[in-house]
Motif scaffolding. Sequence first.
Motif, PDB file in Angstrom:
ATOM      1  N   LYS A  52     -23.444   5.925  17.790  1.00 38.10           N
ATOM      2  CA  LYS A  52     -22.763   5.999  16.744  1.00 38.10           C
ATOM      3  C   LYS A  52     -20.995   6.099  16.948  1.00 38.10           C
ATOM      4  O   LYS A  52     -20.734   7.223  17.321  1.00 38.10           O
ATOM      5  CB  LYS A  52     -22.711   6.499  15.370  1.00 38.10           C
ATOM      6  CG  LYS A  52     -22.178   6.101  14.049  1.00 38.10           C
ATOM      7  CD  LYS A  52     -22.473   5.411  13.570  1.00 38.10           C
ATOM      8  CE  LYS A  52     -21.613   4.816  12.392  1.00 38.10           C
ATOM      9  NZ  LYS A  52     -21.638   3.285  11.860  1.00 38.10           N
ATOM     10  N   CYS A  84     -24.234  10.177  17.146  1.00 38.35           N
ATOM     11  CA  CYS A  84     -23.038   9.873  16.703  1.00 38.35           C
ATOM     12  C   CYS A  84     -21.543  10.724  17.508  1.00 38.35           C
ATOM     13  O   CYS A  84     -21.299  11.728  17.310  1.00 38.35           O
ATOM     14  CB  CYS A  84     -22.995  10.703  15.389  1.00 38.35           C
ATOM     15  SG  CYS A  84     -23.903   9.920  13.694  1.00 38.35           S
ATOM     16  N   THR A 144     -21.974   1.024  15.414  1.00 36.77           N
ATOM     17  CA  THR A 144     -23.678   1.414  15.650  1.00 36.77           C
ATOM     18  C   THR A 144     -24.142   0.351  16.476  1.00 36.77           C
ATOM     19  O   THR A 144     -23.813  -0.783  16.444  1.00 36.77           O
ATOM     20  CB  THR A 144     -23.858   1.446  14.338  1.00 36.77           C
ATOM     21  OG1 THR A 144     -23.035   2.308  13.222  1.00 36.77           O
ATOM     22  CG2 THR A 144     -25.876   2.098  14.066  1.00 36.77           C
TER      23      THR A 144
END
Length: 467
Positions: free
Chosen positions: A288, A349, A298
């Motif tokens: 991400k 992320c 994503t």
Amino acid sequence: MTSLMLDPFADWTPHAKQIEVMECSARNVVMNCGRRGGKTNVGARKFFDNILADIEAGKGLPYKPPRNLKVMKKPKPRLEYWCVSPTYSMSEIQQEELAAVIPEEMIENWDASKNRIWLKGYILIQFKSADRPKTLVGKGLDGVWLDEASKMKPETWTGYLSYALADKGGWSIWTTTPEGMNWFYHDIVLNGQHTPAGGQPDEYRNDPEWRNFYWTSKDNPLPELQKNIQRMIETMPKRYVDREIFARFDVFFGQVYEEFDRSIHVVPRELCEQKFRDGHFVHVEAGKDWGFTNPGVTLVGAMTSNGELWIVDAIYKTQMEILVPGSSDCWVAQDKELMKKWKIRLFWCDEEDPSNIKTYQTNGLPARPAKKHLKQGIRAVSTLFTVKSDNGRPNIFISDHLKDVIQELTNYRYPEDAAGDKAEIPLKENDHAMDALRYLVWNSKTFHQLLIARFKVIPWKIADKAA
């Protein structure tokens, strides 16, 4: 070589390139070599052999020993030499190699806590770190050995050590694997003679006080080593092989993932979905990269039991908020749909925005901060694109409907005019999906375990095993 009653070849079987180094009498000896080529091994011997030559020549004499030697913490030495590494932890390798070379009867005191050796006759060897070059100031030196010199900052030499050697007409020994055409190439290698490591012959200055030696990992004939080297050649991307095995300077130009080939790595969307329905994938995670003005991404990675990563789906959008309560037009809502569709276990992320990660976690999305490790991560991803010799397949495939991802793979590039360390930093464009892909590959422990199950080692760490 010296004749001071010590044979540098005793209990040592050097290869041909190492013998050439030992027979060289130039003031500055520069070894640019492939990993595990034996450069540090011969560097220690050449360093000590030069010290013996200084002793035999009577350098530093006459010398008046201090009267109160027992109460002096550090007397002025007759001769002083430094072994310099990028960090103190790396200097342990120099110490290990020298421990195998220096006869015990020549050692007055080896003080590991202070990183120094006193040889009999008031001769001092100190181990130094180049991580803060300013600490290398203020000494006149008789000789210096710089190991993994290309990893050091340029002022290590140009600002400090070159002046320290000039005071006493000292010599230098250099051992390294290249890190691109950085200061080491321009300020050190070009002083000597042209080698096959890269660059144009007319660039070299042919200074007789400088002698270049070049050899590859293939020149070290140890059988077990050569098995590992062959595995590296078969598994690692070409540019990493060229630099780390064949010790070339002129790599890292153009397309970052030059191994990417649409005819090999791009597969039909229908095939990805069929494999998912048939249970072919054993685990699914996502990478991400946050964005708003620039695209946020994503990237969904489905993993097989034999260590293949299939990029089966993605969201690639600008101008979308992280969370809009009650709306499907936000990242939380759309990533929830992806998680439901593909059974995503984790989202790796970008760690620079912890509030976004917290928002994901509080809204039921299993998000974790991803370590970035730009250069190492690029190397890891590059390794996946390499077609493996055991089955004729790469370890990564991309669904053909992911046009933005495929476009980034094609256009993600290194700068054309950069040199040295900067040459390995891609341009900050066409990199949003590339960042998401790197976060996934570098951080997924499950994927690493699947790779280990197949290769016995994570492919991009084969070089570390060989080292």
